[in-house]
Design a protein around this motif. Sequence first.
Motif, short mmCIF file in Angstrom:
data_model
loop_
_atom_site.label_atom_id
_atom_site.label_comp_id
_atom_site.label_asym_id
_atom_site.label_seq_id
_atom_site.Cartn_x
_atom_site.Cartn_y
_atom_site.Cartn_z
N GLU A 1 1.63 3.92 -3.31
CA GLU A 1 1.19 5.08 -3.19
C GLU A 1 2.26 5.98 -3.35
N THR B 1 -17.72 2.80 2.84
CA THR B 1 -16.50 2.83 2.15
C THR B 1 -16.15 4.22 2.13
N LYS B 2 -14.93 4.08 1.80
CA LYS B 2 -14.34 5.80 1.69
C LYS B 2 -14.41 6.18 0.01
N ASP C 1 -6.79 -1.26 -3.40
CA ASP C 1 -7.93 -1.63 -2.89
C ASP C 1 -8.23 -3.16 -2.69
N GLU D 1 -5.15 7.31 0.15
CA GLU D 1 -5.71 6.49 1.28
C GLU D 1 -4.40 6.63 2.25
N GLU D 2 -3.52 6.32 1.95
CA GLU D 2 -2.27 6.11 2.97
C GLU D 2 -1.79 7.65 3.42
N ASP E 1 0.95 -1.25 0.10
CA ASP E 1 0.00 0.07 -0.04
C ASP E 1 0.86 1.32 -0.03
N ASP F 1 -6.35 4.95 -4.45
CA ASP F 1 -6.38 3.59 -3.41
C ASP F 1 -5.22 2.74 -4.29
N TRP G 1 -11.86 7.07 -2.01
CA TRP G 1 -10.79 6.25 -2.83
C TRP G 1 -11.22 5.09 -3.22
N ASP G 2 -12.20 4.13 -2.43
CA ASP G 2 -12.68 2.84 -2.61
C ASP G 2 -13.50 2.79 -4.04
#
Length: 265
Positions: A52, A217-218, A93, A71-72, A48, A90, A220-221
């Motif tokens: 990124e 969910t977010k 994902d 996300e990160e 992840d 993401d 970016w998902d």
Amino acid sequence: MPNLDDKNAIAFEFARICSLAAVKIMEIYKTDFESRGKDDKSPVTDADELAEEIILAELEKCLPGVPVLAEESFAAGFRPKTDGAFILVDPVDGTKEFINKNGEFTVNIALIENREPTAGCVFAPARERIFVGGDDAWAGTLKAGETVSPDALDPITTRARPSGGMTAVMSRSHADEKTLAFADAQGVVEKVSAGSSLKFCLVAEGSADVYPRFGPTKEWDTGAGHAVLNAAGGCVRMPDGAPFLYAKEEVEYLNGGFVAWGRID
């Protein structure tokens, strides 16, 4: 540097970056990597974080100055401006799918404008399958690190609703009673499980008709899969039919329930 008005060019630039980042992801995937828990208890791996870093560096080269909500970096406290055009990232994902090594994880990049996704790429490197959506939508076979172009992919479109009943795709990790009840109420005759943003893509390519999701969910998902589905002729709506919008800064980009439709006619 692609023009933001050329959605197809933007989408294929995202595809290039997804393919590049996937090289590092697959290197780690093939090892006995370890996972860690973030503050929100969700899992994270080196894949992840390292992917990124690659994606952010490439986006800064090709679309300098466009804010990126990833996300990160968001988990680390970075809060970009999202009141105009911005990019959602993401890097992996479906981290649970990555950890379980079932291949159903994706690399997601999407452009958001006026609170809606306008270009995106979803790449499943372990499955060697890529989905690209701008003004048009494509899908095809791709290995991590390979160059992708429209000529090497096939155009995709959502299908008309089958007269014998719809096929619903649901989360492998998060299907719940509300989701199952919605599917039954819609007359769904077949239910298919899948991980990550591949659920949007199954609807986009006409393998399924609807993807209901009522759990959290977010943004970016969902952004990249939403972009691909839009480009293929589908749409994403709130359960009450209202538009499904992005840039929800006030709730830290948390999505409510939604339904991704292939066709709403």
